[in-house]
Design a protein around this motif. Structure first.
Motif, mmCIF file in Angstrom:
data_model
loop_
_atom_site.group_PDB
_atom_site.id
_atom_site.type_symbol
_atom_site.label_atom_id
_atom_site.label_comp_id
_atom_site.label_asym_id
_atom_site.label_seq_id
_atom_site.Cartn_x
_atom_site.Cartn_y
_atom_site.Cartn_z
ATOM 1 N N PRO A 1 0.777 -1.252 0.000
ATOM 2 C CA PRO A 1 0.000 0.000 0.000
ATOM 3 C C PRO A 1 0.800 1.290 0.000
ATOM 4 C CG PRO A 1 -1.005 -1.584 1.469
ATOM 5 C CD PRO A 1 0.298 -2.190 1.043
ATOM 6 N N THR A 2 2.017 1.284 0.546
ATOM 7 C CA THR A 2 2.768 2.541 0.632
ATOM 8 C C THR A 2 3.802 2.693 -0.479
ATOM 9 O OG1 THR A 2 4.476 1.583 2.088
ATOM 10 C CG2 THR A 2 2.524 2.545 3.140
ATOM 11 N N ARG A 3 3.764 1.799 -1.459
ATOM 12 C CA ARG A 3 4.859 1.806 -2.437
ATOM 13 C C ARG A 3 4.994 3.143 -3.163
ATOM 14 N NH1 ARG A 3 6.716 -2.079 -7.493
ATOM 15 N NH2 ARG A 3 7.867 -0.409 -8.512
ATOM 16 N N LEU A 4 3.924 3.634 -3.752
ATOM 17 C CA LEU A 4 4.031 4.875 -4.529
ATOM 18 C C LEU A 4 4.444 6.041 -3.636
ATOM 19 C CD1 LEU A 4 2.549 3.069 -6.606
ATOM 20 C CD2 LEU A 4 1.267 5.112 -7.310
ATOM 21 N N THR A 5 3.830 6.127 -2.454
ATOM 22 C CA THR A 5 4.154 7.222 -1.537
ATOM 23 C C THR A 5 5.635 7.222 -1.176
ATOM 24 O OG1 THR A 5 1.927 7.244 -0.597
ATOM 25 C CG2 THR A 5 3.696 8.162 0.761
ATOM 26 N N GLU A 6 6.168 6.060 -0.830
ATOM 27 C CA GLU A 6 7.555 5.992 -0.371
ATOM 28 C C GLU A 6 8.554 6.226 -1.505
ATOM 29 O OE1 GLU A 6 8.799 3.277 2.665
ATOM 30 O OE2 GLU A 6 6.760 2.513 2.907
ATOM 31 N N SER B 1 20.239 2.785 -19.341
ATOM 32 C CA SER B 1 19.833 3.887 -18.463
ATOM 33 C C SER B 1 20.940 4.269 -17.492
ATOM 34 C CB SER B 1 18.560 3.520 -17.702
ATOM 35 O OG SER B 1 18.764 2.418 -16.835
ATOM 36 N N SER B 2 21.687 3.289 -16.980
ATOM 37 C CA SER B 2 22.691 3.599 -15.956
ATOM 38 C C SER B 2 23.922 4.290 -16.533
ATOM 39 C CB SER B 2 23.119 2.328 -15.216
ATOM 40 O OG SER B 2 23.784 1.433 -16.082
ATOM 41 N N ARG B 3 24.060 4.271 -17.836
ATOM 42 C CA ARG B 3 25.164 5.028 -18.438
ATOM 43 C C ARG B 3 24.968 6.524 -18.243
ATOM 44 N NH1 ARG B 3 30.176 4.019 -19.286
ATOM 45 N NH2 ARG B 3 29.796 5.235 -17.390
ATOM 46 N N ARG B 4 23.737 6.948 -18.218
ATOM 47 C CA ARG B 4 23.415 8.375 -18.141
ATOM 48 C C ARG B 4 22.823 8.784 -16.784
ATOM 49 N NH1 ARG B 4 21.420 12.708 -17.313
ATOM 50 N NH2 ARG B 4 20.261 14.084 -18.709
ATOM 51 N N TRP B 5 22.118 7.840 -16.120
ATOM 52 C CA TRP B 5 21.355 8.171 -14.923
ATOM 53 C C TRP B 5 21.877 7.405 -13.714
ATOM 54 C CZ3 TRP B 5 17.514 11.825 -14.883
ATOM 55 C CH2 TRP B 5 17.065 12.264 -16.125
ATOM 56 N N GLN B 6 21.682 7.996 -12.535
ATOM 57 C CA GLN B 6 22.020 7.315 -11.288
ATOM 58 C C GLN B 6 20.825 6.499 -10.792
ATOM 59 O OE1 GLN B 6 23.219 10.654 -8.779
ATOM 60 N NE2 GLN B 6 25.365 10.166 -9.163
ATOM 61 N N TYR B 7 21.137 5.483 -9.987
ATOM 62 C CA TYR B 7 20.135 4.640 -9.349
ATOM 63 C C TYR B 7 20.195 4.869 -7.837
ATOM 64 C CZ TYR B 7 19.016 1.646 -13.409
ATOM 65 O OH TYR B 7 18.570 1.149 -14.604
ATOM 66 N N HIS B 8 19.081 4.569 -7.163
ATOM 67 C CA HIS B 8 19.055 4.677 -5.699
ATOM 68 C C HIS B 8 18.345 3.461 -5.120
ATOM 69 C CE1 HIS B 8 18.926 6.482 -1.705
ATOM 70 N NE2 HIS B 8 17.660 6.100 -1.636
ATOM 71 N N PHE B 9 18.992 2.811 -4.138
ATOM 72 C CA PHE B 9 18.372 1.689 -3.440
ATOM 73 C C PHE B 9 17.680 2.190 -2.189
ATOM 74 C CE2 PHE B 9 18.773 -1.775 -0.189
ATOM 75 C CZ PHE B 9 17.767 -2.575 -0.720
ATOM 76 N N LEU B 10 16.376 1.968 -2.107
ATOM 77 C CA LEU B 10 15.568 2.278 -0.937
ATOM 78 C C LEU B 10 15.336 0.963 -0.202
ATOM 79 C CD1 LEU B 10 13.745 4.267 0.687
ATOM 80 C CD2 LEU B 10 11.898 3.689 -0.919
ATOM 81 N N ASP B 11 15.891 0.842 0.995
ATOM 82 C CA ASP B 11 15.889 -0.435 1.699
ATOM 83 C C ASP B 11 14.547 -0.676 2.389
ATOM 84 O OD1 ASP B 11 16.570 -2.821 2.815
ATOM 85 O OD2 ASP B 11 18.265 -2.074 3.981
ATOM 86 N N ARG B 12 13.566 -0.953 1.552
ATOM 87 C CA ARG B 12 12.217 -1.235 2.024
ATOM 88 C C ARG B 12 11.634 -2.368 1.181
ATOM 89 N NH1 ARG B 12 9.350 -0.556 5.584
ATOM 90 N NH2 ARG B 12 7.604 0.700 4.815
ATOM 91 N N VAL B 13 10.700 -3.125 1.746
ATOM 92 C CA VAL B 13 9.934 -4.122 0.992
ATOM 93 C C VAL B 13 8.601 -3.483 0.619
ATOM 94 C CG1 VAL B 13 8.800 -6.363 1.065
ATOM 95 C CG2 VAL B 13 11.051 -6.079 2.111
ATOM 96 N N LEU B 14 8.421 -3.220 -0.682
ATOM 97 C CA LEU B 14 7.220 -2.516 -1.142
ATOM 98 C C LEU B 14 6.484 -3.273 -2.240
ATOM 99 C CD1 LEU B 14 8.709 1.110 -1.278
ATOM 100 C CD2 LEU B 14 7.330 0.088 0.548
ATOM 101 N N THR B 15 6.989 -4.450 -2.587
ATOM 102 C CA THR B 15 6.407 -5.247 -3.672
ATOM 103 C C THR B 15 6.444 -6.715 -3.294
ATOM 104 O OG1 THR B 15 7.202 -3.668 -5.332
ATOM 105 C CG2 THR B 15 6.600 -5.856 -6.132
ATOM 106 N N ARG B 16 5.414 -7.448 -3.681
ATOM 107 C CA ARG B 16 5.413 -8.915 -3.578
ATOM 108 C C ARG B 16 5.526 -9.468 -4.995
ATOM 109 N NH1 ARG B 16 0.942 -11.734 -0.776
ATOM 110 N NH2 ARG B 16 2.589 -13.172 -0.103
ATOM 111 N N LYS B 17 6.587 -10.204 -5.255
ATOM 112 C CA LYS B 17 6.862 -10.760 -6.580
ATOM 113 C C LYS B 17 6.549 -12.252 -6.580
ATOM 114 C CE LYS B 17 10.699 -11.890 -9.680
ATOM 115 N NZ LYS B 17 9.887 -11.811 -10.895
ATOM 116 N N ARG B 18 5.820 -12.682 -7.602
ATOM 117 C CA ARG B 18 5.413 -14.075 -7.673
ATOM 118 C C ARG B 18 6.433 -14.896 -8.467
ATOM 119 N NH1 ARG B 18 0.247 -15.509 -6.323
ATOM 120 N NH2 ARG B 18 -0.438 -13.376 -6.778
ATOM 121 N N LEU B 19 6.811 -16.035 -7.908
ATOM 122 C CA LEU B 19 7.720 -16.960 -8.571
ATOM 123 C C LEU B 19 6.904 -18.050 -9.260
ATOM 124 C CD1 LEU B 19 10.333 -17.419 -5.705
ATOM 125 C CD2 LEU B 19 10.482 -15.874 -7.670
#
Length: 313
Positions: free
Chosen positions: A107-112, A205-223
């Motif tokens: 529920p908080t993924r977009l907000t965070e 994308s990473s050649r031109r742009w930076q990435y940021h890791f937000l240490d939160r669980v905001l998604t459930r991925k199905r295997l």
């Protein structure tokens, strides 16, 4: 967040996800981000199950306009990259989420993630997070990142310039990414000639742009036991050819010895896998790239290259 929050476009991509669609799409509506600032676009990529009917019924029930739906008829798919691009072309959001409709947004993924972008410099193009992995029945399996006793992620995560890191390691959980719109505009969306999108997107994308890791669980991925990745390196599977194409693109983008060394590691890994699974033509292509990157490879690699040429011919 107020109603003036930046517009976020969620491009929900379905392919034979009828069993999971309602839960996934409901998770978009359940966000605590302002509803007026969420744009949902649903693309069904030529499903052979009841996905199109489920989507149409769900959209009617929840007031999603028909012009936000793209239902590609069975047999007319041009691939997942093209399907995403069709949805993204309709979008207007400042930020984009590529949602597979068997996954779930917490529920908080977009907000965070929007808040993270607001606190970061405009050079950051992607914010990614940890994820919870679940099985087909929705049962918890583990987190995407394992942790050391001191809490460090395994594989290691990185923020900032990640270009060399993405060449040498698979470490980003693709479904967790929120992407600045400008990044996709500069890239022209996903490369529709490829069988899958993430490695190519990370490299370009990473050649031109930076990435940021937000240490939160905001998604459930199905295997899935029958996921596309299970076919990697198998005869007739197009994903290895796509990986080779991306490695050649990366070669043209490398600027430093460290970046080239990271690409060498990736090419050697893919070459080992191609030889292991007897994909000799692909192994020959990878060895040719290795010779460009490393003009005097070791005797062991020269032997692999010679064997691949012999088997391919």
């Amino acid at each position: 967040m107020s109603s003036s929050s930046p517009l976020v476009s969620v491009v929900a991509l379905s392919h034979n996800h009828a069993l999971f669609l309602t839960e996934s799409l409901d998770s978009v509506l359940a966000q605590d981000y302002p509803a007026a600032s969420i744009e949902l676009i649903i693309v069904d990529d030529a499903s052979s199950d009841d996905s199109a009917a489920v989507i149409s019924a769900w959209a009617a029930l929840n007031g999603v306009p028909q012009n936000r739906l793209i239902l590609i008829p069975p047999g007319q798919s041009r691939g997942a990259c093209a399907a995403f691009n069709q949805g993204w072309a309709l979008s207007r959001g400042e930020f984009i989420i590529d949602l597979a409709t068997d996954d779930i947004l917490l529920p908080t993924r977009l907000t965070e993630q929007v808040a993270a972008f607001a606190a970061l410099p405009p050079t950051v193009g992607v914010v990614y997070t940890d994820a919870e992995l679940m099985d087909e029945a929705g049962r918890f399996v583990r987190r995407h990142y394992r942790r050391t006793p001191t809490g460090q992620t395994l594989p290691p995560t990185l923020s900032g310039d990640v270009f060399a890191h993405v060449l040498g390691h698979y470490f980003i959980s693709t479904p967790t990414m929120m992407i600045r719109r400008q990044v996709l505009e500069e890239l022209g969306g996903y490369d529709e000639k490829l069988a899958y999108e993430d490695f190519d997107f990370w490299v370009r994308s990473s050649r031109r742009w930076q990435y940021h890791f937000l240490d939160r669980v905001l998604t459930r991925k199905r295997l899935h036991p029958r996921s596309h990745s299970r076919g990697f390196y198998q005869a007739g599977d197009p994903q290895l050819a796509s990986t080779i194409a991306v490695c050649y693109k990366a070669h043209a983008l490398c600027r430093t010895p460290a970046e080239t060394a990271a690409l060498v590691r990736r090419v050697k890994y893919e070459l080992r896998q191609a030889a292991r699974y007897r994909q000799w033509s692909e192994a020959q292509q990878l060895y040719a790239l290795l010779r460009q990157l490393q003009p005097t490879p070791s005797l062991a690699w020269r032997t692999v290259g010679a064997w691949s040429r012999w088997r391919a011919n």
